[in-house]
Design a protein around this motif. Structure first.
Motif, PDB file in Angstrom:
ATOM      1  N   HIS A  41       0.828  -1.206   0.000  1.00  0.00           N
ATOM      2  CA  HIS A  41       0.000   0.000   0.000  1.00  0.00           C
ATOM      3  C   HIS A  41       0.868   1.265   0.000  1.00  0.00           C
ATOM      4  O   HIS A  41       0.651   2.176  -0.798  1.00  0.00           O
ATOM      5  CB  HIS A  41      -0.926  -0.018   1.218  1.00  0.00           C
ATOM      6  N   LEU A  42       1.852   1.312   0.893  1.00  0.00           N
ATOM      7  CA  LEU A  42       2.705   2.508   0.993  1.00  0.00           C
ATOM      8  C   LEU A  42       3.520   2.721  -0.277  1.00  0.00           C
ATOM      9  O   LEU A  42       3.542   3.813  -0.843  1.00  0.00           O
ATOM     10  CB  LEU A  42       3.653   2.391   2.186  1.00  0.00           C
ATOM     11  N   VAL A  43       4.210   1.672  -0.712  1.00  0.00           N
ATOM     12  CA  VAL A  43       5.081   1.796  -1.887  1.00  0.00           C
ATOM     13  C   VAL A  43       4.255   2.092  -3.131  1.00  0.00           C
ATOM     14  O   VAL A  43       4.598   2.978  -3.927  1.00  0.00           O
ATOM     15  CB  VAL A  43       5.938   0.523  -2.064  1.00  0.00           C
ATOM     16  N   MET A  47       4.646   5.438  -5.378  1.00  0.00           N
ATOM     17  CA  MET A  47       5.026   5.290  -6.783  1.00  0.00           C
ATOM     18  C   MET A  47       4.011   5.967  -7.699  1.00  0.00           C
ATOM     19  O   MET A  47       4.393   6.646  -8.648  1.00  0.00           O
ATOM     20  CB  MET A  47       5.165   3.811  -7.148  1.00  0.00           C
ATOM     21  N   ASP A  48       2.725   5.779  -7.420  1.00  0.00           N
ATOM     22  CA  ASP A  48       1.679   6.415  -8.238  1.00  0.00           C
ATOM     23  C   ASP A  48       1.765   7.930  -8.166  1.00  0.00           C
ATOM     24  O   ASP A  48       1.699   8.616  -9.185  1.00  0.00           O
ATOM     25  CB  ASP A  48       0.295   5.965  -7.793  1.00  0.00           C
ATOM     26  N   SER A  49       1.919   8.464  -6.969  1.00  0.00           N
ATOM     27  CA  SER A  49       1.934   9.920  -6.819  1.00  0.00           C
ATOM     28  C   SER A  49       3.198  10.556  -7.398  1.00  0.00           C
ATOM     29  O   SER A  49       3.162  11.693  -7.853  1.00  0.00           O
ATOM     30  CB  SER A  49       1.772  10.316  -5.352  1.00  0.00           C
ATOM     31  N   GLU A  50       4.309   9.819  -7.403  1.00  0.00           N
ATOM     32  CA  GLU A  50       5.575  10.363  -7.907  1.00  0.00           C
ATOM     33  C   GLU A  50       5.796  10.083  -9.391  1.00  0.00           C
ATOM     34  O   GLU A  50       6.677  10.662 -10.014  1.00  0.00           O
ATOM     35  CB  GLU A  50       6.749   9.804  -7.107  1.00  0.00           C
ATOM     36  N   GLY A  51       5.043   9.136  -9.968  1.00  0.00           N
ATOM     37  CA  GLY A  51       5.190   8.829 -11.396  1.00  0.00           C
ATOM     38  C   GLY A  51       6.210   7.750 -11.705  1.00  0.00           C
ATOM     39  O   GLY A  51       6.664   7.636 -12.842  1.00  0.00           O
ATOM     40  N   ASP A  52       6.553   6.927 -10.721  1.00  0.00           N
ATOM     41  CA  ASP A  52       7.489   5.820 -10.936  1.00  0.00           C
ATOM     42  C   ASP A  52       6.737   4.679 -11.607  1.00  0.00           C
ATOM     43  O   ASP A  52       5.717   4.228 -11.117  1.00  0.00           O
ATOM     44  CB  ASP A  52       8.068   5.366  -9.586  1.00  0.00           C
ATOM     45  N   ARG A  53       7.231   4.201 -12.745  1.00  0.00           N
ATOM     46  CA  ARG A  53       6.529   3.188 -13.530  1.00  0.00           C
ATOM     47  C   ARG A  53       7.139   1.789 -13.411  1.00  0.00           C
ATOM     48  O   ARG A  53       6.758   0.889 -14.151  1.00  0.00           O
ATOM     49  CB  ARG A  53       6.508   3.596 -14.995  1.00  0.00           C
ATOM     50  N   ARG A  54       8.067   1.597 -12.480  1.00  0.00           N
ATOM     51  CA  ARG A  54       8.669   0.272 -12.331  1.00  0.00           C
ATOM     52  C   ARG A  54       7.683  -0.698 -11.693  1.00  0.00           C
ATOM     53  O   ARG A  54       6.634  -0.316 -11.196  1.00  0.00           O
ATOM     54  CB  ARG A  54       9.923   0.354 -11.456  1.00  0.00           C
ATOM     55  N   VAL A  56       6.138  -2.756  -8.884  1.00  0.00           N
ATOM     56  CA  VAL A  56       6.056  -2.461  -7.450  1.00  0.00           C
ATOM     57  C   VAL A  56       6.828  -3.501  -6.636  1.00  0.00           C
ATOM     58  O   VAL A  56       7.389  -3.180  -5.589  1.00  0.00           O
ATOM     59  CB  VAL A  56       4.580  -2.340  -6.998  1.00  0.00           C
ATOM     60  N   ARG A  57       6.918  -4.741  -7.110  1.00  0.00           N
ATOM     61  CA  ARG A  57       7.650  -5.780  -6.369  1.00  0.00           C
ATOM     62  C   ARG A  57       9.133  -5.471  -6.292  1.00  0.00           C
ATOM     63  O   ARG A  57       9.779  -5.717  -5.273  1.00  0.00           O
ATOM     64  CB  ARG A  57       7.414  -7.144  -7.007  1.00  0.00           C
ATOM     65  N   GLU A  58       9.687  -4.912  -7.375  1.00  0.00           N
ATOM     66  CA  GLU A  58      11.096  -4.523  -7.374  1.00  0.00           C
ATOM     67  C   GLU A  58      11.345  -3.411  -6.352  1.00  0.00           C
ATOM     68  O   GLU A  58      12.311  -3.451  -5.580  1.00  0.00           O
ATOM     69  CB  GLU A  58      11.501  -4.040  -8.769  1.00  0.00           C
ATOM     70  N   VAL A  59      10.459  -2.423  -6.323  1.00  0.00           N
ATOM     71  CA  VAL A  59      10.625  -1.296  -5.411  1.00  0.00           C
ATOM     72  C   VAL A  59      10.434  -1.751  -3.956  1.00  0.00           C
ATOM     73  O   VAL A  59      11.147  -1.296  -3.064  1.00  0.00           O
ATOM     74  CB  VAL A  59       9.668  -0.144  -5.780  1.00  0.00           C
ATOM     75  N   ILE A  60       9.504  -2.673  -3.717  1.00  0.00           N
ATOM     76  CA  ILE A  60       9.328  -3.216  -2.367  1.00  0.00           C
ATOM     77  C   ILE A  60      10.589  -3.938  -1.918  1.00  0.00           C
ATOM     78  O   ILE A  60      11.014  -3.798  -0.770  1.00  0.00           O
ATOM     79  CB  ILE A  60       8.094  -4.141  -2.302  1.00  0.00           C
ATOM     80  N   PHE A  61      11.225  -4.693  -2.812  1.00  0.00           N
ATOM     81  CA  PHE A  61      12.473  -5.375  -2.477  1.00  0.00           C
ATOM     82  C   PHE A  61      13.527  -4.375  -2.001  1.00  0.00           C
ATOM     83  O   PHE A  61      14.145  -4.555  -0.951  1.00  0.00           O
ATOM     84  CB  PHE A  61      12.990  -6.164  -3.688  1.00  0.00           C
ATOM     85  N   VAL A  79       9.847   4.219   6.656  1.00  0.00           N
ATOM     86  CA  VAL A  79       9.992   3.480   5.401  1.00  0.00           C
ATOM     87  C   VAL A  79      10.627   4.410   4.370  1.00  0.00           C
ATOM     88  O   VAL A  79      10.109   5.495   4.101  1.00  0.00           O
ATOM     89  CB  VAL A  79       8.621   2.972   4.908  1.00  0.00           C
ATOM     90  N   LEU A  80      11.761   3.994   3.823  1.00  0.00           N
ATOM     91  CA  LEU A  80      12.464   4.755   2.784  1.00  0.00           C
ATOM     92  C   LEU A  80      12.183   4.105   1.439  1.00  0.00           C
ATOM     93  O   LEU A  80      12.553   2.958   1.208  1.00  0.00           O
ATOM     94  CB  LEU A  80      13.963   4.772   3.074  1.00  0.00           C
ATOM     95  N   ILE A  81      11.520   4.842   0.556  1.00  0.00           N
ATOM     96  CA  ILE A  81      11.093   4.296  -0.731  1.00  0.00           C
ATOM     97  C   ILE A  81      11.926   4.918  -1.850  1.00  0.00           C
ATOM     98  O   ILE A  81      11.849   6.127  -2.088  1.00  0.00           O
ATOM     99  CB  ILE A  81       9.592   4.571  -0.959  1.00  0.00           C
ATOM    100  N   PRO A  82      12.740   4.088  -2.554  1.00  0.00           N
ATOM    101  CA  PRO A  82      13.562   4.616  -3.654  1.00  0.00           C
ATOM    102  C   PRO A  82      12.688   4.842  -4.903  1.00  0.00           C
ATOM    103  O   PRO A  82      11.996   3.945  -5.362  1.00  0.00           O
ATOM    104  CB  PRO A  82      14.589   3.512  -3.898  1.00  0.00           C
TER     105      PRO A  82
END
Length: 87
Positions: A41-43, A47-54, A56-61, A79-82
């Motif tokens: 939910h957080l990631v 990602m949606d609000s910032e426009g990251d299109r990767r 989500v499983r990769e970003v959660i990792f 939580v630090l989200i790249p």
């Protein structure tokens, strides 16, 4: 027919090369977990609000790695989200 397929393939290659060469903004978004929050939910929301299109499983990792999250998410966890956004 063969010429059309070759033209489409060439156009796809040109588009891929253009997309790959665009600059990427990389930064980290800091979020504090609340009651009932999940990493998905957080990631996903960030990602949606910032426009990251990767994926989500990769970003959660990577979020788990840099935030040092071993088990379940607890309220109050930082939580630090790249994020990566192509310009």
């Amino acid at each position: 027919m063969k010429k059309i397929l070759i033209a489409i393939l060439a156009a796809c290659c040109v588009w891929a090369a253009y997309d790959y060469s665009r600059p990427v903004d990389r930064y980290v978004v800091k979020v504090t977990a609340a009651e009932g929050d999940t990493l998905w939910h957080l990631v996903g929301g960030v990602m949606d609000s910032e426009g990251d299109r990767r994926d989500v499983r990769e970003v959660i990792f990577w979020t788990r790695k840099i935030s040092n999250i071993k088990g379940d998410l607890q309220p109050g966890d930082i939580v630090l989200i790249p994020i990566e956004v192509r310009k």
